[in-house]
Design a protein around this motif. Structure first.
Motif, PDB file in Angstrom:
ATOM      1  N   GLY A 140      50.461  63.710  56.643  1.00  0.00           N
ATOM      2  CA  GLY A 140      51.297  64.821  57.075  1.00  0.00           C
ATOM      3  C   GLY A 140      51.434  65.915  56.046  1.00  0.00           C
ATOM      4  N   ALA A 141      51.852  67.091  56.508  1.00  0.00           N
ATOM      5  CA  ALA A 141      51.922  68.270  55.643  1.00  0.00           C
ATOM      6  C   ALA A 141      52.990  68.149  54.569  1.00  0.00           C
ATOM      7  CB  ALA A 141      52.170  69.519  56.488  1.00  0.00           C
ATOM      8  N   GLN A 142      54.136  67.540  54.910  1.00  0.00           N
ATOM      9  CA  GLN A 142      55.231  67.461  53.940  1.00  0.00           C
ATOM     10  C   GLN A 142      54.856  66.604  52.744  1.00  0.00           C
ATOM     11  OE1 GLN A 142      58.929  66.062  55.534  1.00  0.00           O
ATOM     12  NE2 GLN A 142      60.074  66.475  53.666  1.00  0.00           N
ATOM     13  N   THR A 143      54.316  65.419  52.996  1.00  0.00           N
ATOM     14  CA  THR A 143      53.921  64.535  51.900  1.00  0.00           C
ATOM     15  C   THR A 143      52.781  65.142  51.098  1.00  0.00           C
ATOM     16  OG1 THR A 143      54.578  62.590  53.182  1.00  0.00           O
ATOM     17  CG2 THR A 143      53.092  62.223  51.326  1.00  0.00           C
ATOM     18  N   ALA A 144      51.812  65.739  51.792  1.00  0.00           N
ATOM     19  CA  ALA A 144      50.682  66.354  51.100  1.00  0.00           C
ATOM     20  C   ALA A 144      51.145  67.490  50.203  1.00  0.00           C
ATOM     21  CB  ALA A 144      49.657  66.859  52.113  1.00  0.00           C
ATOM     22  N   SER A 145      52.114  68.271  50.675  1.00  0.00           N
ATOM     23  CA  SER A 145      52.638  69.376  49.870  1.00  0.00           C
ATOM     24  C   SER A 145      53.362  68.865  48.629  1.00  0.00           C
ATOM     25  CB  SER A 145      53.585  70.234  50.714  1.00  0.00           C
ATOM     26  OG  SER A 145      52.905  70.810  51.799  1.00  0.00           O
ATOM     27  N   LEU A 146      54.103  67.770  48.779  1.00  0.00           N
ATOM     28  CA  LEU A 146      54.774  67.173  47.627  1.00  0.00           C
ATOM     29  C   LEU A 146      53.755  66.720  46.591  1.00  0.00           C
ATOM     30  CD1 LEU A 146      57.588  65.063  49.320  1.00  0.00           C
ATOM     31  CD2 LEU A 146      57.901  67.007  47.782  1.00  0.00           C
ATOM     32  N   LEU A 147      52.686  66.099  47.048  1.00  0.00           N
ATOM     33  CA  LEU A 147      51.663  65.614  46.118  1.00  0.00           C
ATOM     34  C   LEU A 147      50.963  66.768  45.411  1.00  0.00           C
ATOM     35  CD1 LEU A 147      50.137  62.737  48.270  1.00  0.00           C
ATOM     36  CD2 LEU A 147      51.619  62.507  46.281  1.00  0.00           C
ATOM     37  N   CYS A 148      50.902  67.931  46.058  1.00  0.00           N
ATOM     38  CA  CYS A 148      50.253  69.084  45.438  1.00  0.00           C
ATOM     39  C   CYS A 148      51.039  69.629  44.249  1.00  0.00           C
ATOM     40  CB  CYS A 148      50.042  70.187  46.478  1.00  0.00           C
ATOM     41  SG  CYS A 148      48.572  69.927  47.480  1.00  0.00           S
TER      42      CYS A 148
END
Length: 318
Positions: free
Chosen positions: A250-258
């Motif tokens: 998902g976008a939220q988790t991916a954004s956090l990892l970025c």
């Protein structure tokens, strides 16, 4: 939960983290080209957008159910993609790389990461609603982190040039515009189509100013390696695996990892280019990373009340 799903989630985490690391290293490669090979930032931006844009558009063309040509059928969409390429893509790319040339990859990347604060401010004004507590906290942390990064905690001097601070903040504002402007396009068309055309259009338009056909800097094996990395790993591959990770986590988790991207830029610059990164630099970096984490989590809180604030971006400019 099946083992297959577990593997997909793990794959998604690895892909998102890898994309962030690739983006961070890309900034350090740019610093190497500017400092040690005398490559002009505007020249590099032109070729990055031209080559990466061409590759991404080609990828969009061969993709199943491609919408690469549909984006030009509606005049309003065609105007928006032109604006995204000429204003959004050129601005975010050039301000970021020029900021690196004035300071270093780590500082430029961290300063650009305050961009989501400007996104929150825009939507607060647009929706005529006060920010929630988490967003106020993020604003305070962003200001604190920036202060530590550019002054090392003293009020009477800057540790980087005023020009570097100016272009770093301008890069964050450009990132906010780059994040907000194509939102409607990204709801109707795929990210490879929007970003590919944006890069290609930006590269063509910026080339009128930069004249990329004239060689810039000293070219040897190291120059070609850094340049190739920025195009392939720092743009095409990182973008592709980041998009793939969205399907699994998902976008939220991916954004956090970025949020790992500034750390990647800092560590690479310290190890490879012997950048002197002090305790205050690290502290300012972590504070700004926490800002991004808080804003990403705040989206979940506001999801049922307001339109989603697009903190994540279609393609990192790093």
């Amino acid at each position: 939960m099946s083992s297959a799903t577990d593997r997909q989630i793990i794959s998604g985490f690895i892909m998102a983290l890898s994309a962030a690391i690739f983006w961070g290293i890309s900034g350090t490669c740019a610093q190497f080209l500017f400092e040690q090979r005398n490559v002009d930032p505007a020249w590099l931006v032109s070729w990055r957008m031209l080559i990466a844009g061409l590759i991404l558009v080609t990828f969009a063309i061969v993709r199943k159910n491609s919408d690469v040509w549909k984006i030009w059928r509606k005049p309003q969409d065609a105007v928006q993609v032109l604006l995204f390429g000429i204003l959004g893509m050129v601005a975010v790319q050039f301000t970021y790389f020029y900021s690196i040339s004035l300071s270093n990859a780590a500082t430029a990347t961290v300063l650009q990461y305050i961009g989501p604060v400007f996104v929150v401010a825009f939507y607060a004004v647009k929706n005529r609603r006060w920010p929630i507590f988490m967003e106020y906290l993020a604003l305070i942390l962003a200001l604190t982190g920036t202060f530590l990064l550019v002054t090392h905690g003293t009020w009477d001097s800057l540790v980087i040039s005023e020009a570097a601070v100016f272009w770093g903040i301008l890069s964050a504002i450009a990132l906010a515009f780059y994040t907000i402007q194509p939102v409607q396009l990204l709801r109707r068309y795929s990210a490879p189509t929007v970003t590919g055309w944006g890069m290609l259009i930006g590269g063509i338009s910026f080339s009128i100013y930069t004249n990329p056909w004239e060689s810039s800097g000293l070219w040897d094996l190291g120059t070609w390696a850094a340049f190739s990395y920025i195009i392939l790993f720092g743009t095409v591959i990182s973008f592709s695996i980041f998009l793939a990770s969205l399907n699994f986590i998902g976008a939220q988790t991916a954004s956090l990892l970025c949020s790992v991207e500034p750390l990647s830029a800092a560590l690479t610059a310290v190890i490879w280019l012997n950048l002197q990164f002090t305790f205050m630099d690290w502290l300012g970096t972590f504070v700004i990373i926490i800002t991004v984490v808080i804003l990403t989590l705040a989206k979940k809180v506001k999801k049922s009340k307001l339109p989603i604030t697009p903190v994540e971006r279609p393609l990192s400019p790093s």
